[in-house]
Enzyme design. Structure first.
Site, PDB file in Angstrom:
ATOM      1  N   HIS A  32      15.481   5.109   4.129  1.00 35.41           N
ATOM      2  CA  HIS A  32      15.944   6.431   4.469  1.00 35.41           C
ATOM      3  C   HIS A  32      16.928   6.414   5.430  1.00 35.41           C
ATOM      4  CE1 HIS A  32      13.697   6.752   8.097  1.00 35.41           C
ATOM      5  NE2 HIS A  32      12.524   6.011   7.555  1.00 35.41           N
ATOM      6  N   GLY A  33      17.702   7.511   5.422  1.00 34.07           N
ATOM      7  CA  GLY A  33      18.721   7.594   6.631  1.00 34.07           C
ATOM      8  C   GLY A  33      18.091   7.629   7.991  1.00 34.07           C
ATOM      9  N   GLU A  54       5.386   4.809   3.995  1.00 30.50           N
ATOM     10  CA  GLU A  54       5.315   4.135   5.245  1.00 30.50           C
ATOM     11  C   GLU A  54       3.990   3.735   5.682  1.00 30.50           C
ATOM     12  OE1 GLU A  54       6.437   1.691   6.648  1.00 30.50           O
ATOM     13  OE2 GLU A  54       8.103   2.397   7.776  1.00 30.50           O
ATOM     14  N   GLY A 112      11.317   1.627   6.381  1.00 29.06           N
ATOM     15  CA  GLY A 112      11.525   0.209   7.227  1.00 29.06           C
ATOM     16  C   GLY A 112      10.634  -0.724   7.133  1.00 29.06           C
TER      17      GLY A 112
END
Length: 219
Positions: free
Chosen positions: A32-33, A108, A176
């Site tokens: 994601h940004g 996540e 991430g």
């Protein structure tokens, strides 16, 4: 942004890679940004924060780059957490507003009571753990969070199902730490090696032939 186990690829690449043998096809793995929590250094885990203006621009740039790569036969899969789903929607705008399949297994790592905390918060509340583990290993050592093995198993199950989908190309929009562990699994890297993989937000990784995880810049 380089790392010894990720081969950087120039952004001038056109077309899309030949699908790998063994039914994997081609997977573009996106993070994601940038979010408000990313900007101020707060660990998100499974709590959420909004994309910043920069984060929205990063997602749109990934969409434009993917539009040059995916061809007509693709599907988009995303974590249902708001930051990943929002990024996926922005990416999809460049891909004909393609449908998005949400898969909770792509969420996540869950850090339990550490979700949403800063490193300073964690160091203060659990100094013995802060001193015992490297910064990027802390994700897996919250007293009430997911272990590496549990997290890795749910990601592997998700990717096995995604890889089995008939589309030639799959776009996966996640997080991430998700990206680190998925790329380690794809490349046959150890748990310890996974901690050091880069997690950029200005591009994505092409997972194709065994062991390949090539970075493609979005701009």
């Amino acid at each position: 942004m380089g790392c010894g186990v990720d081969r950087a690829r120039a952004s001038g690449r056109t077309g899309h890679a030949k699908p790998a043998a063994g039914g994997l096809g081609l997977i573009y793995l996106c993070r994601h940004g940038e979010t408000e929590f990313n900007r101020i250094g707060r660990r998100q885990g499974q709590v959420d924060s909004a994309l910043t203006a920069r984060g929205q621009a990063q997602a749109r740039a990934m969409g434009r780059r993917l539009a040059d790569l995916v061809g007509p036969d693709f599907r988009i899969f995303a974590s249902p957490l708001g930051r990943a789903h929002h990024s996926a929607r922005l990416i999809a705008e460049s891909l004909g507003d393609a449908a998005i399949t949400l898969d909770p297994r792509l969420m996540e790592i869950g850090m339990g009571s550490w979700d949403g905390k800063t490193d300073a918060d964690i160091a203060q509340s659990h100094p013995q753990l802060w001193g015992a583990f490297a910064k990027e290993e802390l994700w897996f050592n919250s007293p009430d969070g997911e272990s590496y093995d549990v997290f890795a198993a749910r990601l592997a199950a998700a990717m096995a199902d995604i890889a089995a989908e008939p589309a030639a190309v799959k776009v996966v929009v996640a997080h991430g730490v998700v990206s680190r562990v998925l790329r380690a699994q794809h490349q046959g890297l150890s748990r310890a090696q996974s901690f050091h993989l880069p997690v950029p937000q200005d591009g994505f990784f092409a997972l194709a032939a065994a062991g390949a995880a090539d970075f493609i810049a979005a701009t």
